[in-house]
Design an enzyme around this catalytic site. Sequence first.
Site, PDB file in Angstrom:
ATOM      1  N   SER A 129       0.852  -1.181   0.000  1.00  0.00           N
ATOM      2  CA  SER A 129       0.000   0.000   0.000  1.00  0.00           C
ATOM      3  C   SER A 129       0.895   1.241   0.000  1.00  0.00           C
ATOM      4  O   SER A 129       1.644   1.449  -0.943  1.00  0.00           O
ATOM      5  CB  SER A 129      -0.961  -0.037   1.187  1.00  0.00           C
ATOM      6  OG  SER A 129      -1.991   0.905   1.037  1.00  0.00           O
ATOM      7  N   HIS A 244      -7.539  -5.758  -0.104  1.00  0.00           N
ATOM      8  CA  HIS A 244      -6.364  -4.906   0.072  1.00  0.00           C
ATOM      9  C   HIS A 244      -5.413  -5.493   1.108  1.00  0.00           C
ATOM     10  O   HIS A 244      -4.194  -5.458   0.930  1.00  0.00           O
ATOM     11  CB  HIS A 244      -6.814  -3.495   0.484  1.00  0.00           C
ATOM     12  CG  HIS A 244      -5.693  -2.499   0.510  1.00  0.00           C
ATOM     13  ND1 HIS A 244      -4.929  -2.208  -0.599  1.00  0.00           N
ATOM     14  CD2 HIS A 244      -5.209  -1.725   1.524  1.00  0.00           C
ATOM     15  CE1 HIS A 244      -4.023  -1.288  -0.278  1.00  0.00           C
ATOM     16  NE2 HIS A 244      -4.165  -1.001   0.987  1.00  0.00           N
TER      17      HIS A 244
END
Length: 290
Positions: A129, A244
């Site tokens: 990320s 994610h």
Amino acid sequence: EDLLSGRTIAQAEHIVVPSSADHRPIDAWIVRPPDFDPAQHYPLLLEIHGGPVAAYGPAFASEIQMYAAAGYVVVYANPRGSDSYGGEFGNSINRDYPDKDYDDLMSVVDAAIAREPIDSERLYVTGGSGGGVLTAWIVGSTHRFRAAMVQKPVINWTSFVLTSDFTPLYAQYWLGEFPWEEGAQARYWARSPLSLVGNVTTPTAVMTGESDLRTPSSEAEQYYEALRLRHVPTELVRVPGAPHNIAFRPSGMITKVVNTLAWFHQYGGPAVPDGRTGIAAAEDRATSQH
């Protein structure tokens, strides 16, 4: 006892490093392999947290322990923009990201090399990320790392703000303007790791969860294709069903770590502990493209 019997949990040593950018103190931790021998020289693995509004601390972390057990000296840090240090520290990257957080991380790597018996020819970097953003930024800014694994990154701020599940938040608050406004494209591009891909020579793999709505797989795919076009060694690891947080299930954690270790092993890192050297074992449920 059932869980930890026969296992040695490596301890984290806290250090504080002045950043080369402005001497700002940066918190960092070093974790050595469980069978650490100061007479040997070890590869170093820099792990970078996401967010970027997040923070490491003196707490157990599965990835860190697994990387250390594989034979790496692991270093991780809270560069500017991390939380837990007050508003000024967190907001210091506002509309200036990535930038001096890169200097913070390189200062931590330099400090680790100065303190530990590190083989400076075997430096590796990974993060997810926000950490994926910085990993891609690092390999576009320096050639000192032997290999990198970019996980679930933002590569192009324009495509990201128009496809992420938090589209209104990022354009208005992180970047302060929409990509079609006058002059915005130059500013978006200046902070996009894709703008630096022409500098990359480091073998760089890319990992994405196929169900990631926060940093969609199209971001990872852009970077992978750009690296392919430049003939930079790369792999694209797609984790089926993963959101994610690729490691939200134990199987996802194993997939993430084993694929990262296997990629680094191809470029001088220690062998994957269970002997596998392929980039993606069948039981990891990850698919890879060459």
